[in-house]
Design a protein around this motif. Structure first.
Motif, mmCIF file in Angstrom:
data_model
loop_
_atom_site.group_PDB
_atom_site.id
_atom_site.type_symbol
_atom_site.label_atom_id
_atom_site.label_comp_id
_atom_site.label_asym_id
_atom_site.label_seq_id
_atom_site.Cartn_x
_atom_site.Cartn_y
_atom_site.Cartn_z
ATOM 1 N N ASN A 194 0.804 -1.235 0.000
ATOM 2 C CA ASN A 194 0.000 0.000 0.000
ATOM 3 C C ASN A 194 0.834 1.280 0.000
ATOM 4 O O ASN A 194 0.621 2.168 0.817
ATOM 5 C CB ASN A 194 -0.936 0.035 1.214
ATOM 6 N N VAL A 195 1.775 1.364 -0.900
ATOM 7 C CA VAL A 195 2.492 2.631 -1.062
ATOM 8 C C VAL A 195 1.658 3.499 -2.004
ATOM 9 O O VAL A 195 1.558 3.213 -3.200
ATOM 10 C CB VAL A 195 3.912 2.412 -1.622
ATOM 11 N N LEU A 196 1.026 4.497 -1.438
ATOM 12 C CA LEU A 196 0.032 5.270 -2.187
ATOM 13 C C LEU A 196 0.332 6.758 -2.079
ATOM 14 O O LEU A 196 1.019 7.202 -1.163
ATOM 15 C CB LEU A 196 -1.369 5.005 -1.616
ATOM 16 N N ARG A 197 -0.196 7.512 -3.023
ATOM 17 C CA ARG A 197 -0.049 8.972 -2.950
ATOM 18 C C ARG A 197 -1.446 9.584 -2.974
ATOM 19 O O ARG A 197 -2.386 8.978 -3.515
ATOM 20 C CB ARG A 197 0.782 9.484 -4.144
ATOM 21 N N PRO A 198 -1.613 10.777 -2.401
ATOM 22 C CA PRO A 198 -2.934 11.431 -2.451
ATOM 23 C C PRO A 198 -3.273 11.831 -3.888
ATOM 24 O O PRO A 198 -2.369 12.056 -4.700
ATOM 25 C CB PRO A 198 -2.785 12.657 -1.553
ATOM 26 N N ASP A 199 -4.559 11.914 -4.186
ATOM 27 C CA ASP A 199 -5.019 12.248 -5.540
ATOM 28 C C ASP A 199 -4.910 13.750 -5.778
ATOM 29 O O ASP A 199 -5.902 14.465 -5.762
ATOM 30 C CB ASP A 199 -6.479 11.771 -5.700
ATOM 31 N N ALA A 200 -3.687 14.214 -5.960
ATOM 32 C CA ALA A 200 -3.471 15.651 -6.163
ATOM 33 C C ALA A 200 -2.758 15.871 -7.495
ATOM 34 O O ALA A 200 -1.886 15.097 -7.878
ATOM 35 C CB ALA A 200 -2.618 16.208 -5.024
ATOM 36 N N ILE A 201 -3.168 16.934 -8.174
ATOM 37 C CA ILE A 201 -2.558 17.240 -9.472
ATOM 38 C C ILE A 201 -1.224 17.945 -9.246
ATOM 39 O O ILE A 201 -1.130 18.896 -8.469
ATOM 40 C CB ILE A 201 -3.488 18.138 -10.312
ATOM 41 N N VAL A 202 -0.196 17.435 -9.897
ATOM 42 C CA VAL A 202 1.122 18.058 -9.838
ATOM 43 C C VAL A 202 1.404 18.600 -11.233
ATOM 44 O O VAL A 202 1.138 17.922 -12.228
ATOM 45 C CB VAL A 202 2.204 17.024 -9.450
ATOM 46 N N SER A 253 2.527 19.377 -14.719
ATOM 47 C CA SER A 253 3.238 18.510 -15.648
ATOM 48 C C SER A 253 4.388 19.257 -16.314
ATOM 49 O O SER A 253 4.489 20.470 -16.197
ATOM 50 C CB SER A 253 2.264 17.994 -16.705
ATOM 51 N N VAL A 254 5.212 18.494 -17.008
ATOM 52 C CA VAL A 254 6.353 19.118 -17.695
ATOM 53 C C VAL A 254 5.877 19.968 -18.865
ATOM 54 O O VAL A 254 4.762 19.818 -19.354
ATOM 55 C CB VAL A 254 7.348 18.054 -18.218
ATOM 56 N N ARG A 264 5.234 21.105 -22.419
ATOM 57 C CA ARG A 264 5.035 20.329 -23.637
ATOM 58 C C ARG A 264 6.136 20.562 -24.675
ATOM 59 O O ARG A 264 6.636 19.633 -25.293
ATOM 60 C CB ARG A 264 3.663 20.676 -24.241
ATOM 61 N N VAL A 283 9.277 18.637 -24.110
ATOM 62 C CA VAL A 283 9.169 17.205 -24.424
ATOM 63 C C VAL A 283 9.137 16.984 -25.930
ATOM 64 O O VAL A 283 9.859 16.141 -26.472
ATOM 65 C CB VAL A 283 7.912 16.601 -23.772
ATOM 66 N N LEU A 284 8.307 17.774 -26.602
ATOM 67 C CA LEU A 284 8.172 17.579 -28.054
ATOM 68 C C LEU A 284 9.485 17.872 -28.783
ATOM 69 O O LEU A 284 9.749 17.304 -29.845
ATOM 70 C CB LEU A 284 7.041 18.455 -28.600
ATOM 71 N N ASP A 341 1.337 19.550 -32.353
ATOM 72 C CA ASP A 341 1.632 19.327 -30.932
ATOM 73 C C ASP A 341 1.490 17.864 -30.510
ATOM 74 O O ASP A 341 1.252 17.559 -29.342
ATOM 75 C CB ASP A 341 0.726 20.204 -30.048
#
Lengths: 103, 472
Positions: A65-73, A75-76, A78, A81-82, A91
């Protein structure tokens, strides 16, 4: 071929290589058939042990049960990355049409 | 030689993918949103970049277990596995799913038609990215390419796998509708087939009637509506039967539903499970929910649609199948409340089913509905008036008296009608005597007079009944 082991056949090695998208030469197929047979021979040694008292485990660490809270972090970026992609259009990552379908 | 016609039956198993409505993805903190700009919700983890590690979203696990319990599944300790395949929609070249030890197994779903579909498992997995094929223009020897958007890659899914026990296209559709009702009731997904947050693959095979064998199946994908589901199953069933009757056999393969052509098309030959080379995902540790967690989930579950159908059917005194539509629309509590206040059950149900087939019926209260229905059953409102009043209540809310006043409906009760009839009989003694002697034409005269006096608001049937009573 000395000891053409019964652990794995050359055809099976060719099939696995195909699934892994590896192009192997005839010599390589022979060599890896022998090597993979040795690996499976070793696995068979472990299988031969009486492990009826040992609980099966899916992971070597004593963690569950290694879990993380449902929170938006955030993102990188775009564009960053592209910029690394071989080809980009609208895109999105542009890729060759794949023969066959996704599973 | 006997020339008997072979009867066939279809065997269907459904795999329903349901995207969970979490805020973030399954293994990373990227936003789980439909319709964002391409590749704006991506990170090293969902792009499968080296060095990244997945961490499981707690809410996704809770929602998955909630769905499992709502489907009557056993929730067990579970592990994740890698399913290995090469396709550009999975940048890691494997999909993280559950294989040997899924979170949910052995459930069942009771359908509105009274049948029960057993569920083999409901496991957690990550969604893939979205590929869009861009066709060639025909000049560069039909060359085409694909564009990939990874916003959806890593979105949490539950795949609900039914046992191959579904026996018709109709039952398949009923099953998906019921599943959707359950998913919406427990708020784990928005379950929209048109947006892909609920996707259905159908495993279809046929066999001679009376046999219990499972023959070679084809798996039909790309079904994006309930209607297509029915059509695709019917098409595949026919195709399999035709093959057998021509002395051939269907191949085990994936096929695609072509909506425009109304047929399925060849996909790739289905790989064996072995070809996916599943193995335990080394980057994730097992999930081991406690009994207390599972008990808390059970505690939080709202009544199932099946239970709600039974409850309403009992309150109204009809068959559960007859209340399926009202329960599916979520109008069962309204019906129960109106009946609780004293409205007639069958009439309440009929009025809800026929007059509340609208998107937004939130303005009508149980008190108002019960009032309309009772006025109708006691003759104070005609059927037509009752429908108008309900439409008014749906539109603007308020009480029945307010709507009646707004619509200019003179609520005419039987007592007033009796008084009017008495007066008319006095005024038109001759006509009444002729009617009493059997001149039926004169009934229309008296009904017409009352209609005139009430500006057409009286219920014609009630007036006729009153006249018949006076003649007896």
């Amino acid at each position: 071929m000395q000891l053409m082991s019964e652990r794995i056949t050359r055809d099976e090695v060719a099939h696995v290589a195909d699934l892994a998208r590896l192009a192997l030469s005839s010599d390589e197929l022979d060599r890896f058939t022998t090597q993979l047979s040795d690996v499976l021979e070793h696995a068979a040694d472990v299988e031969a042990l009486d492990l009826s008292d040992v609980e099966p485990m899916a992971h070597p660490l004593p963690l569950v049960n290694v879990l993380r809270p449902d929170a938006i972090v955030r993102s990188v970026d775009r564009d960053a990355v592209l910029a690394e992609a071989p080809d980009v259009e609208e895109d999105q990552f542009r890729v060759p049409t794949i023969l066959g379908d996704q599973p | 030689m006997t020339d008997s016609v072979q009867e066939w039956e279809v065997v269907i198993g459904l795999e329903v993918h349901c995207e969970l409505n979490t805020a973030s993805k399954l293994f990373c903190g990227c936003a789980n949103v439909f319709g964002d700009e391409p590749n704006t919700n991506i990170c090293p983890t969902c792009l499968g970049l080296p060095g990244s590690l997945p961490v499981v979203n707690e809410a996704a696990v809770t929602k998955a277990m909630t769905l499992g319990r709502a489907l009557g599944c056993t929730v067990s300790n579970s592990i994740f596995a890698r399913k290995n395949y090469f396709y550009p929609d999975m940048p890691k070249d494997y999909q993280v799913t559950q294989y040997e030890e899924p979170t949910n197994s052995d459930g069942e779903l009771a359908l509105g038609d009274g049948s029960i579909v057993q569920i083999e498992r409901a496991h957690i997995e990550e969604d893939t990215g979205k590929t869009t094929h861009v066709g060639g223009d025909g000049r560069i020897h039909g060359a085409g390419h694909s564009l990939v958007d990874y916003n959806r890659a890593g979105v949490p899914l539950v795949e609900i796998v039914s046992r191959p026990v579904i026996r018709s296209a109709r039952q398949a559709k009923t099953y998906v509708e019921e599943l959707r009702a359950v998913v919406l009731a427990i708020d784990v997904s928005d379950a929209r087939m048109d947006q892909g947050s609920m996707r259905v693959d159908a495993n279809v095979s046929v066999r001679p009637v009376g046999s219990d064998e499972l023959r070679t199946r084809s798996e039909v994908k790309n079904i994006n509506s309930l209607r297509s589901l029915g059509l695709a199953i019917e098409y595949e069933t026919r195709r399999h039967i035709d093959l057998y009757e021509a002395g051939e056999s269907p191949l085990q393969q994936t096929r695609h539903w072509d909506e425009a052509a109304g047929r399925t098309r060849d996909g790739r030959s289905k790989e064996d499970a072995d070809d996916y080379r599943y193995f335990a995902e080394p980057d994730l540790v097992p999930l081991e929910p406690t009994q207390a967690q599972i008990a808390a989930i059970d505690e939080s579950l709202p009544p199932s649609p099946a239970l709600r159908r039974t409850r309403l059917a009992e309150a109204v005194g009809v068959d559960p199948a007859d209340v399926a539509i009202v329960v599916m629309r979520g109008q069962d509590q309204l019906a129960l409340d109106a009946v609780g206040i004293g409205a007639d059950g069958a009439k309440t149900l009929a009025r809800i089913e026929n007059e509340l087939a609208v998107e937004d019926w939130s303005a009508i209260t149980a008190d108002a509905l019960a009032d309309v229905v009772t006025r109708e059953t006691t003759g104070k409102l005609s059927a037509t008036q009752a429908k108008h009043v309900i439409a008014g209540l749906v539109e603007a809310g308020g009480t029945v008296d307010e709507v009646v006043a707004t619509l200019g409906i003179a609520s005419v009760d039987s007592g007033e009608l009796v008084g009017m009839l008495d007066a008319l009989i006095e005024q038109h003694e001759d006509e009444w005597a002729r009617l009493a002697d059997g001149d039926r034409k004169l009934q229309g005269f008296f009904v017409g007079q009352i209609m005139q006096l009430t500006n057409g608001q009286a219920d014609g049937k009630i007036v006729q009944t009153l006249i018949a009573e006076r003649l007896r």
